[in-house]
Design an enzyme around this catalytic site. Structure first.
Site, mmCIF file in Angstrom:
data_model
loop_
_atom_site.group_PDB
_atom_site.id
_atom_site.type_symbol
_atom_site.label_atom_id
_atom_site.label_comp_id
_atom_site.label_asym_id
_atom_site.label_seq_id
_atom_site.Cartn_x
_atom_site.Cartn_y
_atom_site.Cartn_z
ATOM 1 C CE LYS A 73 -26.372 -7.324 -7.104
ATOM 2 N NZ LYS A 73 -26.479 -6.075 -7.938
ATOM 3 C CG HIS B 46 -20.714 -10.272 -13.952
ATOM 4 N ND1 HIS B 46 -20.042 -9.742 -12.887
ATOM 5 C CD2 HIS B 46 -21.856 -9.539 -14.077
ATOM 6 C CE1 HIS B 46 -20.733 -8.714 -12.394
ATOM 7 N NE2 HIS B 46 -21.835 -8.578 -13.104
ATOM 8 C CB SER C 152 -26.155 -9.493 -2.949
ATOM 9 O OG SER C 152 -26.172 -8.302 -3.710
HETATM 10 P P1 A3P Z 1 -26.256 -5.843 -1.360
HETATM 11 O O1 A3P Z 1 -27.314 -6.379 -2.271
HETATM 12 O O2 A3P Z 1 -25.813 -6.861 -0.348
HETATM 13 O O3 A3P Z 1 -26.608 -4.551 -0.730
HETATM 14 P P2 A3P Z 1 -22.492 -5.412 -7.898
HETATM 15 O O4 A3P Z 1 -22.055 -4.002 -8.099
HETATM 16 O O5 A3P Z 1 -21.423 -6.412 -8.176
HETATM 17 O O6 A3P Z 1 -23.775 -5.688 -8.600
HETATM 18 O O7 A3P Z 1 -22.740 -5.609 -6.329
HETATM 19 C C1 A3P Z 1 -23.828 -4.985 -5.696
HETATM 20 C C2 A3P Z 1 -23.688 -5.172 -4.208
HETATM 21 O O8 A3P Z 1 -22.639 -4.301 -3.735
HETATM 22 C C3 A3P Z 1 -24.943 -4.768 -3.456
HETATM 23 O O9 A3P Z 1 -24.936 -5.556 -2.264
HETATM 24 C C4 A3P Z 1 -24.650 -3.311 -3.182
HETATM 25 O O10 A3P Z 1 -25.421 -2.741 -2.156
HETATM 26 C C5 A3P Z 1 -23.189 -3.401 -2.792
HETATM 27 N N1 A3P Z 1 -22.497 -2.106 -2.889
HETATM 28 C C6 A3P Z 1 -22.396 -1.303 -3.956
HETATM 29 N N2 A3P Z 1 -21.733 -0.184 -3.639
HETATM 30 C C7 A3P Z 1 -21.392 -0.291 -2.335
HETATM 31 C C8 A3P Z 1 -20.701 0.557 -1.413
HETATM 32 N N3 A3P Z 1 -20.240 1.740 -1.782
HETATM 33 N N4 A3P Z 1 -20.548 0.116 -0.141
HETATM 34 C C9 A3P Z 1 -21.026 -1.088 0.244
HETATM 35 N N5 A3P Z 1 -21.692 -1.929 -0.583
HETATM 36 C C10 A3P Z 1 -21.872 -1.531 -1.852
#
Ligand code: A3P
Length: 296
Positions: A48, A110, A140
Site C-alpha cells: 500500500k 513486497h 490504506s
Molecule cells: P489509498 O488507500 O490511501 O487510497 P499499492 O499499489 O501499493 O497497493 O498502493 C495503493 C495505494 O496507492 C492506495 O492508497 C491507492 O489509492 C494509491 N494510489 C494508487 N495509484 C495512485 C495514483 N495514481 N495517485 C495517487 N495515489 C495512488
C-alpha cells in the site's frame, strides 16, 4: 473441505521471522531460486505504499509505444508479476515472470530486503523502492485488508493499528521494511528510493528522476502524457490499473484506488491513538536518518 476458499481468510504465520500468510510462501523454493536477468527491474514496496502507481509509470515509460495491443490490454497484475504471490486460480508470480515476453521485465515484490532472492543483487538489477509514511500506509493497509480475502481479517481500526504497532502485519513490520531498504541503498547503488508523498506533491518531477535513474531519454511531451495517464482519477477509471478484473477483492467494501491522498490518517487516528503511535514511532525510528512527510 466445506470451507468456501473464496471467502475464508488465511492465518498469520511466522516465516523466517516475518509475519506472513501462505499465499506468499507456498512456492518459496521457486521464489528463492528465481533467476533474475541483469535488465530486470524490481519494484519493491511495503504493501500500500504506491506499488501500482510506480509500476504503471514504468510500464508506460518502457512499453507505451512498443507493446502490441494484446499486451497493453492486460491488467497490471499480469504485466508486472507479483513475484512471491501464489494466488488461487492464477499463475504464480514466478510463472508469470518467467513467461514475460518483454524486456526489461518489471517485477513487483513486497518482501523485506533480507528475503529478496539473491540473484537480483548478483545480477546488479535496478531496484526501485517506494516508501509511504507509516500513518497513511497503515490506513490504506487497513482498508485494503477489509476488501481483499487473501489477507487476515483486519478487525476494527483500533485493533488493526495496534497490530501495526505490534508488528503483526503480513510482510512484517513497516519500520524494518522501510529502514531495511534504506540501509541497503548505502551499499547497493542501483537502488532508487522514492516516497509516495513526493509523487503526490510533484508526479512530473518523480517521473523525471525515474528516467534519470533508468537512463531513459524519454521526450518531454511523452513524459507529460505519462504524468497525465498516471493521475489518480485516470488510474481509477482504467480497468487495467484499478484491479476491477482481480477476483479476490470486494469493491463493495472499498475500492482499490481508494483516495490516493497524503494525510488521510487524520480522518482515522484519534488524538489518543496519534499520541501513542508517535511515541512508539520515535522509539522504533530513532536510529535512522530516514524521514517522512505525513502531510504536504
Ligand atoms: P489509498 O488507500 O490511501 O487510497 P499499492 O499499489 O501499493 O497497493 O498502493 C495503493 C495505494 O496507492 C492506495 O492508497 C491507492 O489509492 C494509491 N494510489 C494508487 N495509484 C495512485 C495514483 N495514481 N495517485 C495517487 N495515489 C495512488
Amino acid at each position: 473441505s466445506s470451507i468456501d476458499q473464496s471467502t475464508s481468510r488465511p492465518e498469520l504465520t511466522d516465516f523466517e521471522g516475518i509475519s506472513m500468510v501462505h499465499y506468499f510462501t507456498d512456492e518459496w523454493e521457486k521464489v528463492q531460486k528465481f533467476q533474475a536477468r541483469p535488465d530486470d527491474i524490481l519494484i519493491a514496496t511495503y504493501p500500500k505504499a504506491g506499488t501500482t502507481w510506480v509500476s504503471y509509470i514504468l510500464e508506460l515509460l518502457y512499453f507505451h509505444n512498443t507493446v502490441p495491443e494484446c499486451q497493453t490490454s492486460l491488467p497490471i497484475f499480469i504485466r508486472v508479476p507479483f513475484l512471491e504471490a501464489v494466488f488461487p486460480e492464477m499463475p504464480t508470480g514466478v510463472e508469470l515472470a518467467d513467461k514475460l515476453p518483454t524486456t526489461p521485465r518489471l517485477i513487483k515484490t513486497h518482501l523485506p530486503v533480507q528475503l529478496v532472492p539473491k540473484s537480483f543483487w548478483e545480477q546488479n538489477c535496478r531496484v526501485i523502492y517506494v516508501a509511504r509514511n507509516a500513518k497513511d500506509n497503515a490506513v490504506s493497509y487497513f482498508h485494503f485488508s477489509r476488501m481483499v480475502n487473501l489477507l487476515p481479517e483486519p478487525g476494527n481500526w483500533n485493533t488493526f493499528l495496534q497490530n501495526f504497532m505490534d508488528e503483526k502485519m503480513v510482510f512484517g513490520p513497516w519500520y524494518d521494511h522501510v529502514c531495511g531498504y534504506w540501509e541497503k541503498k548505502q551499499t547497493y547503488s542501483n537502488l532508487h528510493y522514492m516516497f509516495f508523498e513526493d509523487m503526490v506533491e510533484n508526479t512530473g518531477r518523480e517521473v523525471e528522476q525515474l528516467c534519470s535513474f533508468l537512463g531513459l531519454s524519454t521526450p518531454e511531451e511523452e513524459k507529460e502524457r505519462i504524468t497525465k495517464s498516471v493521475h489518480f482519477d485516470a488510474m481509477k477509471q482504467n480497468d487495467m490499473t484499478n484491479y476491477s478484473t482481480f477476483s479476490h477483492m470486494d469493491f463493495k467494501i472499498s475500492p482499490f484506488m481508494r483516495k490516493g491522498k497524503v494525510g488521510d490518517w487524520k480522518n482515522h487516528f484519534t488524538v489518543a491513538q496519534n499520541e501513542q503511535f508517535d511515541e512508539h514511532y520515535w522509539r522504533k525510528m530513532k536510529n535512522t536518518t530516514l524521514q517522512f512527510h505525513t502531510e504536504i
